[in-house]
Scaffold this active site. Structure first.
Site, mmCIF file in Angstrom:
data_model
loop_
_atom_site.group_PDB
_atom_site.id
_atom_site.type_symbol
_atom_site.label_atom_id
_atom_site.label_comp_id
_atom_site.label_asym_id
_atom_site.label_seq_id
_atom_site.Cartn_x
_atom_site.Cartn_y
_atom_site.Cartn_z
ATOM 1 N N SER A 9 0.746 -1.184 0.158
ATOM 2 C CA SER A 9 0.053 -0.156 -0.274
ATOM 3 C C SER A 9 0.650 0.970 -0.139
ATOM 4 O O SER A 9 0.579 2.178 -0.380
ATOM 5 C CB SER A 9 -0.688 0.365 0.662
ATOM 6 O OG SER A 9 -0.016 0.009 2.203
ATOM 7 N N GLY A 90 4.094 -9.856 6.296
ATOM 8 C CA GLY A 90 4.647 -9.947 7.731
ATOM 9 C C GLY A 90 4.699 -10.231 8.467
ATOM 10 O O GLY A 90 2.808 -10.127 8.221
ATOM 11 N N ASP A 91 4.836 -10.356 10.057
ATOM 12 C CA ASP A 91 4.064 -11.316 10.696
ATOM 13 C C ASP A 91 3.299 -10.528 11.664
ATOM 14 O O ASP A 91 2.313 -11.045 12.797
ATOM 15 C CB ASP A 91 4.882 -12.215 11.599
ATOM 16 C CG ASP A 91 6.274 -11.580 12.012
ATOM 17 O OD1 ASP A 91 5.981 -10.326 12.237
ATOM 18 O OD2 ASP A 91 6.703 -12.403 12.770
ATOM 19 N N GLN A 98 -6.196 -5.975 9.870
ATOM 20 C CA GLN A 98 -5.374 -6.701 9.110
ATOM 21 C C GLN A 98 -5.712 -8.063 9.374
ATOM 22 O O GLN A 98 -5.550 -9.100 9.230
ATOM 23 C CB GLN A 98 -4.173 -6.655 9.655
ATOM 24 C CG GLN A 98 -3.182 -5.550 9.563
ATOM 25 C CD GLN A 98 -3.019 -5.203 8.512
ATOM 26 O OE1 GLN A 98 -2.849 -6.125 7.611
ATOM 27 N NE2 GLN A 98 -0.942 -4.727 8.910
ATOM 28 N N ASP A 204 -22.585 31.184 22.459
ATOM 29 C CA ASP A 204 -21.936 31.467 21.427
ATOM 30 C C ASP A 204 -22.353 32.784 20.862
ATOM 31 O O ASP A 204 -22.920 32.665 20.005
ATOM 32 C CB ASP A 204 -23.020 30.135 20.396
ATOM 33 C CG ASP A 204 -21.967 30.086 19.421
ATOM 34 O OD1 ASP A 204 -20.993 30.348 18.586
ATOM 35 O OD2 ASP A 204 -22.509 29.682 18.218
HETATM 36 C C1 SPV Z 1 -20.862 26.059 15.275
HETATM 37 O O1 SPV Z 1 -21.030 24.831 15.558
HETATM 38 O O2 SPV Z 1 -20.613 26.206 16.334
HETATM 39 C C2 SPV Z 1 -21.933 26.030 14.512
HETATM 40 C C3 SPV Z 1 -23.267 25.433 13.845
HETATM 41 O O3 SPV Z 1 -21.661 27.281 14.231
HETATM 42 S S1 SPV Z 1 -24.259 26.201 13.788
HETATM 43 O O4 SPV Z 1 -24.343 25.586 15.569
HETATM 44 O O5 SPV Z 1 -25.211 25.470 13.850
HETATM 45 O O6 SPV Z 1 -24.577 27.166 14.456
HETATM 46 MG MG MG Z 2 -20.670 28.874 15.090
#
Ligand code: SPV
Ligand code: MG
Length: 431
Positions: A9, A90-91, A98, A204
Site C-alpha cells: 500500500s 509480514g507477521d 488486518q 455562542d
Molecule cells: C457551530 O457548531 O458553532 C456552528 C454550527 O456554527 S451551528 O451551531 O448550527 O450554527
Molecule cells: Mg458556530
C-alpha cells in the site's frame, strides 16, 4: 514456476519492503497488488503520489514480475484472479483490522490449497525512526490541508465530526464502523464555536476569544492527524480578520469558515428568534478578499457561510450571495438551514450546481438530521459537518452518573454507565 502474491500500500519504499519482495521472489514469480488510493486513504493516510506512479515504482523493483491494482483491503478478488501458490506477508497482521484480512485470505487460498507464508516483521533503528517521522508528519499543518484537498478531489462526501477537546478528538481520529465489509471513519474535525463556548459555559456570541480557542485547537492537533475545519464565526472586523486568518493558517487549521453576519452574532439555530443581522454582500466580499490575500498555502481553504435561509432572507438572496462570495475568492460555500427537512438545502444545492459544478458545498444537518449522506451526495454536496453531537452526547451521560451517585449515596451503581479504569487508561499514553 510457483506463483506468489503480495500486497503493497505504501508510496514510500524502504528496506523493509525490499526485504519482503526479495523473500517473496525466492518462492516463485511475484505479483504485487498495489492498494488503490481510496483504500490507502481509508486505512492509513492519503498517498502522496498517485496509484499509477506507485505502480510504476513497484514494477521496477528487482524480483517483481507483475503489478496489478488491488481494489479492496481484502485480497479475495485478486487471489481468485491470480490463484497464487503463496501469499507472502509480514507477521504483523494478526491484530486489528488486518486479522480479518488475513483470515479471509486464508479461506480463499484454501480453495486451491494455497499457503500463507509469514516473514518476521523487518525492523531496525533507522526504520523505526523513519516510521515515527512519517506518523508525526501526518499531523503537520500542510499534510492535513493537502489531505482535505485530496478528499474533496476524490469526489466522495467528506464526513467531518466535531471535537471539543483532546479526548473527543481522539474518538474522531480513531473510531470506525464496519458495514457490509465497508469500513467507514470520519475524514476530519470540526472546531465549533457553539461547542467551544458551551464547554466554558458561555454563550455562542464570539465571547470565547481566539487565543483561548487556539489553546483548545492545539490540544486537539496534538493527538490527531486529520484535517481541521475551524468555525471562525463572523471573522470579526475585516482589519482583525487579516491577522487572525494568518494565525489560524500558521497554527495548522486546514479550512476556516466565516459566516456573513455582522455585529453581535448569535447561534444560527436561534435564527430570527433573536436579534442578529446579515452583513452586506460587498462588505462580506471584502472580508473574503482580505482573508484570501493574507494566507500563503494554496491548500488552505476559506469557506464562506451563507446565512440567508437562517435569517429568512430567501433562496434568491442565498444564491446571489453564494455566487458573489465565490467570485470574491471563497474556496467553498457553506449553506445553513434550521428547517426540520432538507428541502431548502436540496433546492439551494441543485440551483447552485446548475451554474457552478466545482466549488465545494458544505452543510450542517443538525436540524434536518433525518437526511442521509447519500442524499446529500446526490445533490452535489461535498462536505457534511456533524457539528455538536459528541458534546450533546457527553452531557446527558455525565449528568446521569452524577445523579446516580447522589441518589445511591455511593458510586457502585454508576459503574455500569462508566468506562472501566483499565479502558480509560488504555486511551492515553502510559508515559
Ligand atoms: C457551530 O457548531 O458553532 C456552528 C454550527 O456554527 S451551528 O451551531 O448550527 O450554527
Ligand atoms: Mg458556530
Amino acid at each position: 514456476m510457483k506463483k506468489v502474491y503480495m500486497c503493497l500500500s505504501t508510496d514510500i519504499i524502504h528496506t523493509g519492503h525490499i526485504n519482503i519482495i526479495k523473500k517473496a521472489a525466492e518462492y516463485g514469480e511475484v505479483t504485487v497488488g498495489v492498494l488503490s488510493d481510496e483504500y490507502v486513504a481509508l486505512y492509513e493516510t492519503s498517498p502522496i503520489i498517485s496509484l499509477t506512479e506507485r505502480m510504476k515504482i513497484i514494477e521496477n523493483i528487482k524480483g517483481v514480475s507483475h503489478v496489478i491494482v488491488q481494489n479492496d483491503i481484502f485480497y479475495d478478488e485478486n487471489l481468485k484472479k491470480v490463484r497464487p501458490d503463496y501469499i507472502i506477508h509480514g507477521d504483523n497482521w494478526n491484530q486489528g483490522y488486518q486479522k480479518e484480512v488475513k483470515e479471509r485470505a486464508a479461506r480463499v487460498m484454501a480453495e486451491w490449497g494455497g499457503e500463507i507464508i509469514e516473514i518476521p516483521y523487518y525492523e531496525n533503528e533507522g526504520l523505526s525512526l523513519f516510521n515515527s517521522y512519517l506518523k508525526d508528519s501526518r499531523g503537520m499543518p500542510e499534510q492535513r490541508r493537502q489531505k482535505l484537498r485530496q478528499l474533496l478531489n476524490r469526489g466522495e462526501l467528506v464526513k467531518i465530526m466535531v471535537a471539543h477537546d483532546g479526548l473527543s478528538a481522539l474518538i474522531v481520529e480513531k473510531v470506525h464502523s464496519e458495514n457490509n465489509g465497508k469500513r467507514r471513519s470520519f475524514d476530519g474535525i470540526w472546531l465549533s464555536s457553539l461547542c467551544d463556548s458551551t464547554i466554558k459555559g458561555k454563550p455562542d456570541i464570539e465571547l470565547v476569544d481566539l487565543t483561548s480557542r487556539i489553546q483548545n485547537l492545539e490540544d486537539i492537533m496534538e493527538v490527531t492527524s486529520k484535517p481541521i475545519i475551524f468555525d471562525a464565526d463572523t471573522g470579526g472586523l475585516i482589519e482583525h480578520f487579516a491577522y487572525n486568518i494568518k494565525t489560524l493558517e500558521r497554527v495548522g487549521v486546514s479550512a476556516v469558515i466565516i459566516e456573513d453576519k455582522i455585529g453581535l452574532k448569535r447561534n444560527s439555530l436561534l435564527g430570527n428568534d433573536v436579534e442578529q443581522h446579515q452583513d452586506g454582500i460587498e462588505n462580506f466580499c471584502r472580508k473574503i478578499r482580505t482573508g484570501k490575500k493574507s494566507v500563503i498555502s494554496s491548500n488552505f481553504m476559506l469557506i464562506a457561510r451563507v446565512e440567508s435561509l437562517i435569517l429568512e432572507a430567501g433562496m434568491e438572496d442565498a444564491l446571489e450571495r453564494a455566487f458573489a462570495y465565490v467570485e470574491a475568492g471563497a474556496d467553498g460555500i457553506m449553506i445553513h438551514s434550521r428547517k426540520s427537512t432538507p428541502d431548502e438545502i436540496f433546492e439551494f444545492a441543485d440551483r447552485f450546481r446548475s451554474k457552478n459544478t466545482k466549488t465545494p458545498l458544505v452543510v450542517v444537518p443538525t436540524s434536518y438530521s433525518c437526511v442521509y449522506e447519500d442524499q446529500l451526495k446526490a445533490h452535489g454536496i461535498n462536505i457534511v459537518i456533524y457539528a455538536n453531537h459528541l458534546l450533546r452526547a457527553a452531557f446527558p451521560a455525565m449528568k446521569k452518573v452524577a445523579c446516580s451517585i447522589l441518589e445511591n449515596e455511593r458510586c457502585y451503581e454508576s459503574g455500569q454507565d462508566c468506562m472501566s479504569i483499565k479502558e480509560i487508561l488504555s486511551l492515553i499514553p502510559m508515559k
